[in-house]
Motif scaffolding. Structure first.
Motif, short mmCIF file in Angstrom:
data_model
loop_
_atom_site.label_atom_id
_atom_site.label_comp_id
_atom_site.label_asym_id
_atom_site.label_seq_id
_atom_site.Cartn_x
_atom_site.Cartn_y
_atom_site.Cartn_z
N VAL A 17 5.99 73.16 52.51
CA VAL A 17 7.05 73.23 51.45
C VAL A 17 8.37 73.79 51.77
N ALA A 18 8.30 74.82 52.62
CA ALA A 18 9.72 75.24 53.13
C ALA A 18 10.47 74.34 53.85
N GLU A 19 9.75 73.38 54.52
CA GLU A 19 10.43 72.52 55.16
C GLU A 19 10.93 70.98 54.47
N GLY A 20 10.69 71.25 53.16
CA GLY A 20 11.10 70.14 52.24
C GLY A 20 10.23 69.05 52.48
N ARG A 21 8.93 69.21 52.87
CA ARG A 21 8.05 68.25 53.09
C ARG A 21 7.04 67.67 52.12
N ALA A 22 7.41 68.43 50.93
CA ALA A 22 6.11 68.59 49.88
C ALA A 22 6.93 68.09 48.48
N VAL A 23 5.75 67.33 47.69
CA VAL A 23 6.17 67.25 46.25
C VAL A 23 4.82 67.85 45.63
N MET A 24 5.12 68.12 44.28
CA MET A 24 4.11 68.71 43.39
C MET A 24 4.09 68.03 42.21
N THR A 25 2.91 67.84 41.41
CA THR A 25 2.81 67.46 40.03
C THR A 25 3.12 68.28 39.09
N ASP A 31 -0.98 69.15 41.59
CA ASP A 31 -1.34 68.75 42.93
C ASP A 31 -0.33 68.48 43.85
N LEU A 32 -0.55 69.04 45.16
CA LEU A 32 0.43 69.00 46.16
C LEU A 32 0.51 67.89 47.04
N PHE A 33 1.52 67.27 47.64
CA PHE A 33 1.46 66.06 48.39
C PHE A 33 2.57 66.62 49.48
N ILE A 34 2.06 66.33 50.66
CA ILE A 34 2.89 66.74 51.91
C ILE A 34 2.93 65.58 52.86
N ASP A 35 4.22 65.31 53.25
CA ASP A 35 4.53 63.82 53.81
C ASP A 35 3.93 62.55 53.01
N GLY A 36 3.82 62.68 51.65
CA GLY A 36 3.37 61.53 50.79
C GLY A 36 1.98 61.47 50.90
N PRO A 38 -1.66 63.01 49.53
CA PRO A 38 -2.23 64.12 48.97
C PRO A 38 -2.88 65.34 49.80
N CYS A 39 -2.38 66.46 49.62
CA CYS A 39 -3.04 67.58 50.13
C CYS A 39 -4.37 67.64 50.28
N CYS A 40 -5.15 68.00 51.71
CA CYS A 40 -6.59 67.99 51.71
C CYS A 40 -7.23 69.01 50.90
N ASP A 41 -6.52 69.94 50.67
CA ASP A 41 -7.25 71.21 49.76
C ASP A 41 -6.26 71.57 48.59
N GLN A 42 -6.78 70.62 47.57
CA GLN A 42 -6.18 70.97 46.12
C GLN A 42 -6.40 72.35 45.57
N MET A 43 -7.62 72.69 45.83
CA MET A 43 -7.82 74.11 45.21
C MET A 43 -7.09 75.03 45.82
N THR A 44 -6.65 75.27 47.04
CA THR A 44 -5.62 76.08 47.79
C THR A 44 -4.26 75.84 47.01
N ALA A 45 -3.85 74.67 47.05
CA ALA A 45 -2.74 74.35 46.46
C ALA A 45 -2.68 74.89 44.94
N HIS A 46 -3.67 74.49 44.34
CA HIS A 46 -3.86 75.05 42.96
C HIS A 46 -3.63 76.65 42.83
N THR A 47 -4.17 77.29 43.68
CA THR A 47 -4.25 78.96 43.73
C THR A 47 -2.98 79.21 44.14
#
Length: 79
Positions: A17-25, A31-36, A38-47
């Motif tokens: 996220v700090a590197e500007g590589r992520a978008v979020m719903t 939900d978090l998307f990195i480099d386009g 979907p992040c492999c661990d959405q539970m951690t993204a939610h947390t």
């Protein structure tokens, strides 16, 4: 994930996220998307979002670090 500690995976997500590589719903379970991809661990993204480390940017799409997220990345752990 304990309230006061972040896993290596969570820290890697914050770095992306700090590197500007992520978008979020913008939803109750964001939900978090990195480099386009979907992040492999959405539970951690939610947390991370629910605990205030991440937020959706003003554009409604870009993931941004909050002050808590920036602070979490600035902490270095002694080995």
């Amino acid at each position: 994930m304990a309230e006061d500690e972040l896993s290596h995976r969570a820290l890697a997500m914050l770095r992306a996220v700090a590197e500007g590589r992520a978008v979020m719903t913008s939803s109750c379970e964001p939900d978090l998307f990195i480099d386009g991809v979907p992040c492999c661990d959405q539970m951690t993204a939610h947390t991370l979002a629910h605990r205030g480390y991440l937020a959706v940017g003003a554009d409604g799409r870009t993931a941004e670090l909050t002050p808590a997220g920036r602070s979490a990345l600035s902490v270095t752990v002694a080995a």
